[in-house]
Each structure stands twice: as C-alpha cells, then as structure tokens.
Design an enzyme around this catalytic site. Structure first.
Site, PDB file in Angstrom:
ATOM      1  N   LYS A  78     -10.807 -13.563 -45.677  1.00 25.95           N
ATOM      2  CA  LYS A  78      -9.768 -12.566 -45.938  1.00 25.95           C
ATOM      3  C   LYS A  78     -10.105 -11.755 -47.190  1.00 25.95           C
ATOM      4  O   LYS A  78     -10.942 -12.186 -47.994  1.00 25.95           O
ATOM      5  CB  LYS A  78      -8.422 -13.258 -46.098  1.00 25.95           C
TER       6      LYS A  78
ATOM      7  N   TYR B  91     -10.109   5.257 -76.767  1.00 27.79           N
ATOM      8  CA  TYR B  91      -8.711   5.683 -76.810  1.00 27.79           C
ATOM      9  C   TYR B  91      -7.930   4.896 -77.864  1.00 27.79           C
ATOM     10  O   TYR B  91      -8.112   3.683 -77.999  1.00 27.79           O
ATOM     11  CB  TYR B  91      -8.039   5.434 -75.458  1.00 27.79           C
TER      12      TYR B  91
HETATM   13  C1  LIG Z   1      -6.684 -18.425 -48.562  1.00 24.30           C
HETATM   14  C2  LIG Z   1      -6.327 -19.568 -47.770  1.00 24.30           C
HETATM   15  C3  LIG Z   1      -7.151 -20.706 -47.704  1.00 24.30           C
HETATM   16  C4  LIG Z   1      -8.375 -20.883 -48.562  1.00 24.30           C
HETATM   17  O1  LIG Z   1      -7.973 -21.244 -49.861  1.00 24.30           O
HETATM   18  P1  LIG Z   1      -9.040 -21.545 -51.026  1.00 24.30           P
HETATM   19  O2  LIG Z   1      -8.238 -22.073 -52.132  1.00 24.30           O
HETATM   20  O3  LIG Z   1      -9.675 -20.244 -51.347  1.00 24.30           O
HETATM   21  O4  LIG Z   1      -9.991 -22.502 -50.470  1.00 24.30           O
HETATM   22  C5  LIG Z   1      -6.811 -21.701 -46.818  1.00 24.30           C
HETATM   23  N1  LIG Z   1      -5.697 -21.618 -46.054  1.00 24.30           N
HETATM   24  C6  LIG Z   1      -4.863 -20.558 -46.125  1.00 24.30           C
HETATM   25  C7  LIG Z   1      -3.656 -20.538 -45.270  1.00 24.30           C
HETATM   26  C8  LIG Z   1      -5.140 -19.507 -46.987  1.00 24.30           C
HETATM   27  O5  LIG Z   1      -4.299 -18.471 -47.075  1.00 24.30           O
END
Ligand SMILES: *Cc1c(COP(=O)(O)O)cnc(C)c1O
EC number: 5.1.1.1
Length: 814
Positions: free
Chosen positions: A484, A710
């Site tokens: 993702k 700045y």
């Molecule tokens: C993002 C996510 C993961 C992975 O989590 P990590 O801490 O990056 O390993 C697993 N399950 C769900 C539902 C997630 O949203």
C-alpha cells in the site's frame, strides 16, 4: 555475532591488554571513517603502504570504540580500551574470519576464475534467493581483506553463502580457502587476465584450484588441464560445448534477437533453455549458474522461468546517458585484454548508434608482449567496427599506427585539457581504462548531468529482508506483503514484480486504485484491497481484485453487485475488529455475518483477518494477546458454523517478530520488507532499502554575523561554509528536520542543516567538509537511517518513508 574479547584473544593467539574480558563483539571494522563503529566493534588496525590505521585509534576511542586488534598500542592509549596485540593485523583478521566461518554449517558456494565471478555470484543470488537466505560478498569483495569482511557478515539467519575469491599471484588462495571453505565450488572462465602474477597458465589454474581443495563438488567447463587439480574427494560436475562426456553437454546455441537458446543434454535427457543474452561471456556465466541449479535439483520449469529474468550486472559496465545524445559504457576500472573483449561485446549488443568510439588506456595484465598485444587489440577494434579510438597512455601512444582512426594523449590530464576540441555526439562511447588512469574523470565530463534528487531503491535488499522474515515462518504459513501507499513510498509496481518473482502468496493494498494499477502493470498475484469503498466494488470485480469486507452494510452492498453480475464463489476477506477499532466486524455482528453468508454461493470467504494495535509494544503485551484470543475465537466460530476452510491471519511485521506462535495460516509483512524494524536488535539483520540522494547545487562561505535562510533562523557565529541542496519540504523533508535538528551526509561526513528547510531546498554546514559543487549528498539511507530521522522528528519511520513526494524520482537497482 556475540564473541567476547576473551574469546577473540584465544582465536587470534594474541596478547591481551585491558580490563573488560567479557566485552562482546557484534561487528568487525577496518574503516576508521565508518559511521557504524561502536562500542561493540572489534577494530582491526590494518597497515597498508600509504596508511596505518593505528593513527586513528585515539580518535576511535573518543567516539566510543573499545576493542582493537593492533601490532602495537599507540601512545597515550594505554588502559583506555581492550587491545589484542598480534604480529600482523591482516593475518589476524583472516584468522578471525576463518574461526567465525567454522561456526556455520550450511552450504557455501565458492567462486573463482579470471572473469565472471561477480556476475555469476550476483546471478546465483538472484536465482537462489527465493528459496534460501543468501549471504554473499558485496560488490567484488574478493581480496585478502574483502573475503574475511564478507564472511564475517554471516549471521545465524543465513542458510546459503556465495563468496568469490580473487587472486593475482601465488600463495594468496590458500589463505582465502581457509576463510571461505566452500562446499560447492564454481570455476568460472579462466582467461588471460592477471597473468603477470603467475609463471604461466598452468600455475594460474593450479593456484585457483586451491580454493576447491576441500569442496564436495566442483562445477567447471570441462578441460583436462583443470581436471589435473581436482582433489580425490571432490566430485566433478562439468559442462562443455565440445565434449559429449561432460555431465552437461551444450550441443547447440541458437541466437535470435536479444536471446540465446541453449540445447543441452543432462542425465540422458535433452533440454532447451532461453537466456536473455547473446554475448559469449554472459552465455558462459549463465551456464555456470545453470549448473548450480542442476546440482541443487531444481525443476526444469523453475530453471527456465528464473533464468529468463537474468539481468546485466552493472558492477563494472555501467551504461549511462551522455552529453549530446551519446550513450556511454563506463568500464573505467579495468583494462586487460579479456575484459576489453567483454566490453566491446557489450558495446555491440547496445547497438544504439552506428558511430562508435572507444576511449582506451594502456592495457595491463595481458600476458603478451606489447607488439603482439596491440596488434591483437587493433584486430579486435576492427572486427567490432569501431570508428574512432582515443588512446590514453605512453604505451598505447607508441602503437598509435596500429589503428586506423586514432588520436592519442600521453595522460588523462592531456585528454581533459583538449576535451573542448573533440566532438562527441550521437554515438556510443566505451570508456575503458585501468584504475590508475582515473577515467572516472572522463566519465564525469561525458555523462549527462541530471541534477536530480532521487530515491534509490536496492531491490536486493528487499529480497534479503523478505527472506529474513520468511525464515521466521513455520512450514506452510503463507505470506501477504503490504504494498500500500506506493510500496511504503518505495515504488509499487517494481516491488510487486519482485515479490511475484519471489512467489509471495498475496499482495495487500489500501485502495482499489492501487490494486488496479498493479493489475494494469501485469501483476498476477492475488491482491487484497483493505479499504474498498462501495463505489469501487464494480472495478474490483472487473480487475479481479479481492475486497476486504468489514461491515454488514458493506457485505450487503457487495453481495448485491456480485449477484447482479452473476458471480459465484468470488473471493472476499472478512475483517474482524478485535480491539484496534478501525475497521472490522465487531463481536456482536458476527452472528448476522454468519446468517447472511450461510448457504450463499455468490462469494467465498478466502480469508479471515484482524489487525493488532500493539504488536510492537511489550507494554501492551496482554492487550495484544487478548486481540489474538478474540480473533481465534470469533474466526473459529465463523469457520465452524459456515463449514469453511479460509486462510486466517493477524500478524503484521512486529507481530511476526513478537508473536511467533500465532502465525495462523498467513502473516502480513509491511514495514520490515522496506528494511525498518521497531526492534533495535532485529534492525541489525535487515538491509537498508531506500537511499534518498541529492547533490550540492552551490557552495559559499559567509562571514560571522550573516544569516542563512528564511527568518534569519541561523546566525553564523564564525565564518561558515554553506552548501545548498535542492530538496525541501515539498519533497517530503519535514520542516522540523531543519534548524540544527537534522543532518545530511556529504563525503561520509555529517553536515547539519542550517536554518529552516525551504520548499525546494535546504542549506547545510560544510565548514569542516572537503566538498565541491555537484558532489553527492545522502539525505537518508545507511546514515542517517529513516528510524533515526523518525525518532528525532517525533514520528514513526512509516511517516518518513511515505512522505517522500512523488516528484522525487525512484531509481531501482540490484
Ligand atoms: C499496513 C498493514 C499491515 C502491515 O503493517 P506493518 O506494521 O507495516 O508490518 C498489516 N495489516 C494491515 C491491515 C495493514 O493495514
């Protein structure tokens, strides 16, 4: 590693001075500049012709290093650290490595030969890493120093090693053999390079073969000369283009377009194999790799699918964009006859421009007298249809008349001062020179300057990290990888392709759009969509994505569309809320969920999952357990009442590390793949994936009293050298990283940020750093790490990684 000083002392047979015999060693270093030197580093003070590391010991003690292997204790360092005094620190490093190697009992592939070692090593790593946790020598670390350092990098998670050994004279291989101790040997091409260190070819072969004196099996191109030196206990496993008695006989090569099809016989059967190369060297290297796969009993279909994906190893021959629409092949590190041949092959296979120029230094290590050598070079140049030769060096200048269109310069500096008078446009240019000629300066002139900030993604590190987590899984437990948010900012499609190669079981994305672009990019793996909106259900079905369903309302909405489309057994994933309180069916809706799905054949529950809120935090261990128990109970109920057999999964990265007994049927790996762990200890086992790089745009020195940026938030108290870097908060660098909080790395030194980070730029203090405009700048990577940045910025690595804006170009490399 965890070897104590007391231990090290007896391994090295040293004299020990100090007062902490129980101090433990976690790493070994020979580089005083390394930012990774620490209290638990054992520093070997090597003595070279130009450099004696004993000079740095005092400074190292000041930065916290406590353990040294030395030939003498430097003045005013007595009683300030542990010192192991030995006669020769290089020998001690090798002894230490040999001892360390003896602690591991998995297969080790040892490679040597004149050419192809590094390529075969990189290819084997690629071919075998879906199935093994591979440790290999980095780049071409194959020397008396490189080999011990490579071997010392083994850890208990590895289950296969691939190490290369390079020698340039007699008496070197025996030492490397003791360190590598290969169980499986691979002898790559024995060419004519590096000849001057050996009396003749015979001696060269004999010396190289010493690497395999204890190996169980040796892979080699069949030759009686080699066979003379195979020891009695070693099983020969040979291949040949000519000799039908070889174990693998390659009877025919068919070259089409950019591919070669090999026809070979093995154990009485005939096979065909396609590889994506046509030059002779690559074909031979591919056959060496094939031999290893055959020895390891790989199935033909696996061999074919993996070998089809072999790639050029750009360790030496880098193809770059040049000025005036030229294409450059950068081989600025070696010049021997054998590798010139290979480089010309590559130039040929590039085939981009008809016009071709070779910039060539004097040639070393050929084993021929000069007259003969340059005549052969000239022949090679003619047969490769090179239009122009630019020779650089005293010797090649002498033989200028051998070439038809040739200009020569005595030195690289001569060439550079005449550069403006030469014309380079719309052509392919091979730049090939021995290291001493410093042709990288020529490359720098001819290379197109892309003043860009890039995020370099090391695909090998991703494979490595994946295998690390895979090694923690019980047999049969599947793995879903979360890609993702554009693969946590690292690039979605490229990473998904690599994961497909590694045969992970599932991919996970947050939104349907992300899944659609992966499917459009050709990804075939099943993809779960964590947060499908009702409006995207149609697209999800059309693209064969699999929705996570997390509420009764969502379930009804999906069923309605699925019925309209006459679907049957469409895979869905049921998310349970066990305490995270983000998405999911709560306990009191599970009965209705079961009632709704009873007897329904429109959808199929492919998996049941839940997500943990505190898998990374020992403080909330009990809460985490309660989530797992509730998940077990609710999912069991659904399974029993619906009489189904779905995949169950709850663990994310830190869950995999901290709850090894509740893996259920699958785990969901996220941040760990990208090289980040919440656990400091585990972090050591992961490889850094992303390096955010930029360059210095401008350097100026300002007097005391002037300000930078700045709001005049940095006021110089003394004369200060300031460098401007073209990266700012619009690229994802937090403004909070400015004003002295953060730093970048320039020529391996820390440069702290002066004043506020601007939208597109930031300024750093380089008063103490030897640097020039155009020099590389590292914003994060090995140092500072993303975790370090996150800590200083009061956030988590996830946010730092995913903040890097899409305008930063991602560059992938192996
Ligand atoms: C993002 C996510 C993961 C992975 O989590 P990590 O801490 O990056 O390993 C697993 N399950 C769900 C539902 C997630 O949203």
């Amino acid at each position: 590693m965890s070897i104590t000083i007391k231990n090290s002392n007896s391994i090295l047979d040293a004299k020990w001075f100090g007062n902490q015999p129980e101090a433990t060693i976690e790493t070994v270093s020979i580089d005083s500049r390394s930012l990774q030197n620490s209290e638990q580093t054992l520093f070997f003070a090597l003595v070279g012709p130009n450099n004696d590391a004993h000079h740095y010991i005092k400074d190292l003690i000041a930065t916290g290093v406590q353990n040294f292997v030395v030939t003498r204790i430097p003045e005013d360092c007595e009683n300030q650290a542990n010192f192991l005094v030995v006669e020769n620190t290089l020998v001690a490093l090798q002894q230490f490595a040999a001892y360390y190697r003896s602690l591991f009992h998995f297969p080790i592939i040892g490679l040597t030969g004149s050419n192809g070692k590094t390529i075969v090593k990189e290819w084997l790593n690629f071919l075998l890493s879906p199935d093994y946790n591979v440790i290999r020598s980095p780049k071409s670390y194959n020397s008396q120093v490189g080999v011990p350092l490579s071997v010392i990098a083994i850890n208990e998670k590895h289950n296969l090693g691939i190490f290369e050994a390079g020698i340039s004279t007699v008496a070197e291989m025996d030492k490397l053999e003791k360190i590598i101790k290969p169980t499986l040997g691979v002898l790559t091409n024995i060419g004519s390079s590096h000849d001057e260190g050996f009396a003749d070819l015979e001696q060269k072969i004999q010396q190289k073969m010493l690497l395999f004196q204890d190996a169980e099996v040796l892979i080699y191109q069949k030759s009686s000369q080699v066979e003379n030196y195979i020891s009695a206990k070693t099983k020969a496993f040979s291949w040949s283009f000519k000799d039908e008695n070889a174990d693998v006989f390659v009877s025919k090569k068919e070259i089409t377009n950019q591919e070669t099809t090999l026809f070979y016989q093995y154990k009485g059967n005939s096979y065909q194999l396609k590889i994506p190369f046509i030059d002779k060297a690559s074909v031979e290297n591919a056959i060496s790799s094939l031999m290893v796969l055959l020895h390891l009993d790989y199935e033909t279909s696996v061999i074919q699918s993996r070998m089809e994906m072999l790639f050029p190893v750009e360790m030496r021959l880098e193809v770059k964009n040049g000025i005036n629409n030229c294409s450059i092949i950068d081989d600025s590190y070696s010049s021997d006859f054998q590798s010139l041949k290979i480089a010309l092959d590559v130039l040929e296979s590039q085939n981009q421009f008809e016009k071709k120029t070779v910039i060539l230094s004097d040639i070393f290590q050929s084993g021929f007298p000069n007259e003969q050598l340059y005549a052969k070079v000239a022949q090679l140049i003619v047969s490769n249809k090179i239009n122009r030769v630019i020779g650089i060096g005293e010797t090649i200048s002498e033989f200028k008349d051998q070439f038809s269109n040739c200009i020569t310069f005595k030195t690289t500096a001569d060439f550079i001062s005449n550069f403006e008078k030469l014309d380079f446009s719309n052509e392919s240019i091979l730049i090939k020179g021995a290291r001493s000629f410093q042709f990288e300066e020529i490359v720098a002139l001819l290379e197109e300057k892309t003043h860009e900030t890039v995020l370099e993604i090391n695909l090998n590190a991703i494979s490595y990290n994946l295998n690390f987590f895979k090694s923690k899984l019980k047999p049969k437990v599947k793995i879903m990888v979360m890609v993702k948010a554009f693969g946590y900012g690292n690039g979605g499609l490229e990473i998904a392709k690599l994961l497909e190669h590694h045969k992970v079981d599932y991919l996970g994305v947050a939104f349907a759009d992300e899944g659609i672009s992966l499917k459009n990019g050709g990804i075939k793996l099943p993809i779960m969509v964590l947060n499908p909106e009702n409006t995207s259900f149609s697209a999800i079905i059309q693209y064969g994505l699999e929705p996570e369903i997390y509420s009764i309302k969502g379930l009804h909405a999906f069923l309605k569309i699925a019925k309209q489309k006459n679907l049957s057994h469409f895979p869905i994933h049921i998310k349970l809320d066990t305490g995270m309180h983000r998405l999911g069916f709560e306990e009191n809706t599970v009965d209705e969920l079961i009632a709704t799905l009873k007897g329904n054949s429109t959808v199929k529950i492919q998996s049941i999952l839940s997500h943990m809120a505190t898998s990374d935090d020992p403080k909330h261990y009990d809460f985490a357990l309660s989530q797992i128990q509730l998940f077990d109970r609710l999912s069991s109920k659904i399974i029993n009442e619906l009489e189904i057999n779905p995949i169950r999964h709850i663990l994310n990265t830190s869950g995999i590390s901290n709850f090894p007994d509740t893996q259920f049927d699958m785990v969901r790996l996220g941040i760990g793949l990208y090289g980040v762990s919440n656990d400091e200890n585990e972090q050591k086992y992961l490889e850094n994936v992303g390096t955010l790089k930029s360059i210095i745009s401008q350097i100026r020195t300002i007097p005391a009293g002037d300000s930078v940026g700045y709001g005049r938030r940095f006021m110089a108290e003394k004369s200060t050298k300031v460098a401007t870097i073209p990266i700012g908060y619009a690229d994802g660098i937090a403004r909070a990283w400015g004003n002295g909080v953060g730093f970048v790395l320039i020529n391996e030194q820390k440069a702290s940020i002066l004043g506020s980070v601007c939208m597109d730029m930031l300024m750093v203090d380089v008063s103490e750093i030897d640097c020039l405009e155009g020099d590389d700048v590292i914003v994060f990577g090995e140092s500072p790490t993303v975790s370090y940045m996150a800590k200083k910025l009061n956030t988590i690595p996830y946010e730092v990684l995913t903040s890097i804006s899409q305008r930063v170009k991602r560059v992938f490399y192996r």
